[in-house]
Every structure is written in C-alpha cells, then in structure tokens.
Design an enzyme around this catalytic site. Structure first.
Site, mmCIF file in Angstrom:
data_model
loop_
_atom_site.group_PDB
_atom_site.id
_atom_site.type_symbol
_atom_site.label_atom_id
_atom_site.label_comp_id
_atom_site.label_asym_id
_atom_site.label_seq_id
_atom_site.Cartn_x
_atom_site.Cartn_y
_atom_site.Cartn_z
ATOM 1 N N SER A 240 0.829 -1.197 0.000
ATOM 2 C CA SER A 240 0.000 0.000 0.000
ATOM 3 C C SER A 240 0.872 1.258 0.000
ATOM 4 O O SER A 240 1.546 1.536 -0.989
ATOM 5 C CB SER A 240 -0.961 -0.045 1.192
ATOM 6 O OG SER A 240 -2.003 0.871 1.038
ATOM 7 N N ASP A 459 -8.065 -4.948 -6.620
ATOM 8 C CA ASP A 459 -7.863 -3.787 -5.757
ATOM 9 C C ASP A 459 -8.151 -2.506 -6.526
ATOM 10 O O ASP A 459 -7.773 -2.369 -7.693
ATOM 11 C CB ASP A 459 -6.422 -3.774 -5.237
ATOM 12 C CG ASP A 459 -6.134 -2.599 -4.319
ATOM 13 O OD1 ASP A 459 -7.057 -2.163 -3.602
ATOM 14 O OD2 ASP A 459 -4.981 -2.126 -4.318
ATOM 15 N N HIS A 517 -6.550 -5.948 -2.363
ATOM 16 C CA HIS A 517 -5.399 -5.161 -1.925
ATOM 17 C C HIS A 517 -4.370 -6.006 -1.195
ATOM 18 O O HIS A 517 -3.172 -5.859 -1.405
ATOM 19 C CB HIS A 517 -5.914 -4.043 -1.011
ATOM 20 C CG HIS A 517 -4.918 -2.985 -0.692
ATOM 21 N ND1 HIS A 517 -4.382 -2.141 -1.635
ATOM 22 C CD2 HIS A 517 -4.366 -2.602 0.488
ATOM 23 C CE1 HIS A 517 -3.552 -1.290 -1.063
ATOM 24 N NE2 HIS A 517 -3.518 -1.554 0.226
#
Length: 662
Positions: A240, A459, A517
């Site tokens: 991330s 994601d 994600h």
C-alpha cells in the site's frame, strides 16, 4: 484493509470497574540489553510463545529504543525517544541458513500486525478472538521474518506514554495533566494511555521515517542476540503506502551502505554496519502519483471483471479532473517542480512546497479517485465486493489486546490499527505526490537489488493498472529489455495459473488473479510462491529458471508472451457472507452501528449475532437467535462470556491506564 475506526461509530457501554480490571499488566520478564556502542540505544524483548507454535521455531517480540538526538547525524533535530516495536519469527526450515525478510504495512500510520495476522504471518486468529491457528502459507516457512511497527506512534511503537480522556460521542481526545485525578468512566467517556499523539514527535514524511528505520536496523542487526544467520541477505516487503516506503527506505539503506564502504559516512562506531540488501517486494503499492492517477478512472470503468463501478458521465468527470488545465496532473507537476528546487530530499522543510503538494493530493483524491467511493457502493480494496465487506476478518484486533497476549509480548500500551496523527504528519508535508519513488527503484536495480511488484487485480486503492504503469516508468539500464518482455502465466502448481508476469532479470511485475489489496489474504499460495521465487533468484513464472546470471548471448532471463495482460479476463466473485465485527466498523452497516448504540444489538465476542454470523460462527455466537438482556446505557449482554466480556476488552483496546514504563 482495516480503516481507522471512527470513535462515535464504535460507541459501546463500559462498566468502569470491569474495564479497570482489564488494564494491560506492567511488562515483566523482559530482557534489557544496553547498546555495546555506548550510544544510549537499547533492546528489550521477550520470547512470547504465541502465534508461531511450530515445535522448535522461536520468536521474539520487543523494542529497539533510540534516545533523543539519534537522528542528529542526519541533521534532523529529534527531541523525543523512538521506541519501535518488532516481532521476529525464525524460519520453520533451516533458520540458520535462511535469508531475512522485513515486512511493513503502509498507511501511513498502519500497524504491520495487520499484515502479520491476516496476510503472511505464522498464524491467523480464530473467530473467538482468543485463539490462533497456524498459517501453512506463512512467509516464515523458509525465510526469517521481522515485522516492524513504524514510524514511531504506529501500532505498538511509541514515543512517550501519556494519559488521555476520550469522548466517544464527540471524538474529542484530551490529555490529562500530571497529577490530575482519573475521571470516572461511563458509557461515552473513557480514560486511557496512548503514545503521545503529538504530531511533532513522529516522522514527517517517508524520508524522515527512513532515517529512523535505518538507525533501528543498525541496532537490531548488530546487537539483537536472537538472530545469528549464516545468510546475511536482507529483503524488504511492504504494501500500500509501502509503494513509497519500499523504494525510499531501501534506497536510503543502500546509499548509507555506499557511504560506509567509501568512508564518507562519519557516524559513530555503532552505525557502520553494511546491510546486505537483496530484494524489494511491493504488494499493491501506491508508488508514483503522477504515473498512477490515470489508473483510477480506468479501474472504475473498464477493468478485467467487466464491472462498471461508475457510469460514463462520472468516468468522464474523473478524466477531466485529471487532465484539464490546472487539474490534477498540473498540480502534481507544480508540486514536483517546487520540491526539486526548495526541498529536494522531501524533508518537509519548505512550507510553500508543503502546501502546494498537500493541495495537489487533496484535489486529486477528491476529484480523480473518490468518485468511485461516492457512487459505486463497492469496496475500496476489492472492486468485486459491495460495502461493507468483512474480509480480511478483523478477529486479530481483539486478540492483540487480550491481557495474556499483552503480557506475553511485554508491551506497555494498547495496540491500535491505525494512527491518524501519523497520517496527518505525512499529509501535512504533501508526502504523497512528491517525486523520487521511481528514481529510487531505478537506483536499486542499477545496484543489483531485485524489485518485485505484485498486484492483486481486484484492488482499487492501489490498482494493478497503476502498478503496471509504474513498472514501465522505471528508467534504468534494462528498461528496453523489460518493456519488450511479454506476459507469461504464473504457474503455481500443475493445475493452477495464479496470474500473469512480465520479467526481465531483476525486475518483475506480477498481476495476481482474484486478489484484492492484500494479495496474501486472497491468494496465499500464489503470494508465497512469488515471495520465494523473488528471494531465491527464480523466475516468477515457473520457479525453475535462474534469474541471477546472464544466459548465452549476454542477456538475463526474460518472459515472453503478449505485450499486455488486459486480454485475460475474470468473472466477478460471489459476495462474502456478511457479518459485523464491532471493533472494525468498516464491516458494519449504518443500521448495525446504530443498533449497538441504541442497545438493540446482541453481540458475542465482538460479532453482532444475526442469521449470517450464527451460520458462520456457531461455536462462537451460538446457533440460534438469542434473547438479548438490556444493559444500562445501550448495548445488550448475552452472557458473562458474551458481549459483556467484549465490552470490557474494548475499553482496553481503545484506551488503557497503566503505569508508564520503559
């Protein structure tokens, strides 16, 4: 990905006398090691015996304590201590000869315990939030793994500890003055202990965080007694916001290595350790804003799952906000042109640069990315799921604050998933859209450090279209060869292709099928195989070909196949069976949150009891609808071991009053 819980949304009734009985115990049985270099640094640790229960496999949890002034050798004033939490797990197989991997979650401000407990660590927490089970696809199967909560004030890391009051209705947090009596708690008013919540005593941006982490590494790798490898290779894996952390941290470490080797680093004796960097892996990373912003309109409107999350008009508006004069692209270019002149190291030292870059991020987020959030009704981290989504399950949130876990870890504060103060500190300098991330990746590749980019293709937050654009935007010696490499299937076993990969030599970009994600949560075997192949110099596609040496003709290994992977389509997944876990309100509907507030909800082990949860977790919440018993002030109790127990511990999760120590 678990978001920071809005406190008003987490309103629960607390019996004050019960909550006080559940405060974390004062750490006991902690080993303390003062630095042999006389720097004032020290290591404290315990062997918790938790999570990794494989016979003979050791783990250690603790802190590296850096005193005020540690960062002065970088010209940075630091008048606060940095106490960084780590949890180290030996490899299950041959730890003495295994390499080491460091895992960090992003945020900025997110605890790496999230990744450890729901993605790639040795265990998962069961639905009772009190027990664990082994993860057969743990990344410590063949690699020694070090999980770090950073920067300071994230997760179990802290600067200084202080007592606070917290109003759950207004979300107001107030620091108690020294000697001030501890106020009485009630249903909406709690007291507790946190890291300071002072924005001036955490990292201000990624470059600043890199300095503190490098000092952590200097202490840990030279002085921690539980790590004695014959293999000194160190790899970093992150996720991330790790799209910034990974390039910046690894490049900073390598820059320091070069200075140590050539004699230009003038630090004290304890800062002369060369870190033997091997691989950087980025999982669904937001790397470069300028390159990746165009991927948001595409992912929202034209993805490989044939999901039109926004209509044509909204999609056109997103593109207009990106490309129009004075729009997102122009704002980022203005940010970067100023920062390259007035703050080239991205330290946040120029207020004009900070404001311009912060404004660029705010505009782009609101107008290019967020229309998906406003209009789609779909999950930010998985376009295949409608909101609210209960995956990955948040059972770990309660487990980390169980008294027996706190005692085993030897921690002097309560764990929190995300710290808004840290996030605000990064946003305040406009860290997000600043330049340099792709240049850092190029620097690593030029210095022989492998770069593995891994993206789940469902994601939205840091989507694979943007990851692919970032991979193609790295300008280094082998850029041409990488661009010319085609996509090949990622062969996981004899019957399963886990995705598509483009690779040339030390650079790879992998699109993982059917993953959001947190790729290891969705596709654990695929993620583990990619991790192993990256670290052990094998091709990502098959795991059978050496990537470390040149082949006949002087070329490195490269994939062959189609020039892009968009033609490989997927079907939308079925929806997860929904349940609400009250410690993570992103799993709950508004109506469920209201039912907790007004006392009509029945809850066991932090799970709202309904037909879904009783079918999913009958051993935890029961197999039928209970008859709730009202409690004063709101929520209901099912039994002494049901909601009442959950409420007691939630008081500990949100806040705690403890003796300030270490």
């Amino acid at each position: 990905m678990v978001s920071f819980c809005g406190v008003a949304a987490c309103l629960l009734t607390v019996a004050g006398h019960l909550a006080q009985a559940q405060f974390p115990p004062k750490p006991e049985g902690v080993t303390v090691l003062e630095s042999k270099f006389g720097s004032g640094a020290r290591i404290t640790y315990k062997e918790p015996g938790l999570c990794e229960t494989t016979e003979g496999v050791k783990s250690y949890a603790g802190y590296v304590h850096l005193p005020p002034g540690t960062l002065r050798d970088f010209g940075v004033e630091q008048d606060y201590p940095i106490n960084t939490f780590f949890w180290f797990f030996e490899a299950r197989k041959d730890p003495e000869n295994a390499p080491l991997g460091i895992w960090m979650n992003g945020g900025p401000g997110s605890s790496s315990m999230f990744g450890m407990m729901t993605e790639n660590g040795p265990c998962f927490v069961n639905a009772d939030s009190n027990s664990t089970r082994l993860n057969p696809h743990s990344w410590n199967n063949e690699v020694n793994m070090l999980y770090i909560d950073q920067p300071v004030q994230v997760g179990l890391s802290y600067d200084t500890l202080a007592n606070f009051t917290r109003n759950l209705v207004t979300d107001e947090i107030t620091k108690l003055k020294p000697g001030e009596p501890i106020p009485e708690q009630n249903a909406t008013f709690l007291v507790g202990t946190y890291a300071s919540r002072n924005m001036n005593t955490t990292a201000h941006g990624t470059r600043h965080a890199a300095m503190a982490l490098w000092h952590f590494a200097q202490v840990w790798f030279q002085e921690f007694p539980g790590y004695h490898p014959r293999n000194n290779k160190i790899s970093i894996a992150t996720e991330s916001y790790g799209g910034r952390y990974g390039p910046a941290f690894t490049a900073f470490f390598e820059e320091q290595n070069q200075k140590i080797k050539n004699g230009t680093w003038k630090g004290h004796e304890g800062t002369m350790h060369v870190l033997h960097l091997d691989t950087l892996m980025i999982v669904n990373g937001c790397i470069d804003r300028l390159v990746q912003w165009p991927a948001y309109p595409q992912m929202a409107y034209n993805n490989t799952y044939s999901i039109e999350a926004v209509n044509a008009s909204i999609h056109a508006g997103m593109l207009d906000a990106l490309y129009r004069d004075g729009g997102c692209r122009d704002k980022i270019n203005h940010c970067r042109s100023l920062s390259s002149v007035f703050d080239p190291e991205n330290l946040g030292i120029n207020s004009t640069v900070n404001d311009v870059c912060k404004d660029a991020e705010t505009f782009c987020s609101n107008d290019v990315r967020d229309p998906y959030l406003k209009f789609s009704g779909r999950n930010y981290y998985d376009i295949g799921q409608l909101d609210p989504s209960p995956f990955p399950a948040p059972f770990y949130m309660a487990w980390l604050n169980q008294p027996h876990v706190q005692a085993a870890l030897g921690v002097p504060l309560n764990w929190t998933q995300s710290n808004d103060v840290v996030s605000t500190a990064f946003r305040a300098i406009g860290d997000y859209p600043r330049p340099g991330w792709l240049e850092n990746l190029a620097y690593l590749l030029e210095n022989g450090i492998k770069v593995s980019l891994v993206y789940g293709d469902r994601d939205y937050a840091c989507n694979w279209f943007g990851g692919e654009l970032s991979s193609l935007g790295i300008n280094y010696t082998d850029t041409h060869e990488f661009h010319n490499a085609g996509y090949a299937g990622i062969q996981i076993n004899s019957s399963y292709i886990g995705g598509q990969v483009r690779q040339y030599g030390n650079l790879s970009f992998a699109r993982v099928y059917e993953a959001g994600h947190e790729v290891p949560s969705y596709q654990p075997e695929t993620a583990l195989q990619i991790f192993h192949r990256s670290l052990f110099n094998k091709d990502i596609a098959t795991g059978t070909k050496d990537t470390s040496s040149r082949m006949d003709g002087g070329k490195f290994y490269g994939t062959s196949g189609p020039a892009d992977s968009f033609g490989f389509k997927n079907k939308p997944p079925p929806q997860h069976v929904h349940f609400c876990h009250i410690l993570d309100t992103s799993t709950c509907t508004k109506e469920q949150i209201q039912s907790v507030e007004n006392g009509t909800a029945a809850v066991r082990s932090w799970i709202i009891v309904d037909s879904n949860s009783t079918s999913l977790f009958p051993e935890v919440v029961g197999s039928g609808e209970p008859t709730p018993t009202p409690m004063p002030g709101g929520a209901t109790t099912l039994s002494a071991h049901g909601f009442l127990y959950g409420v007691t511990l939630w008081a500990v999760i949100v806040v705690a009053v403890i003796e300030l120590a270490m």
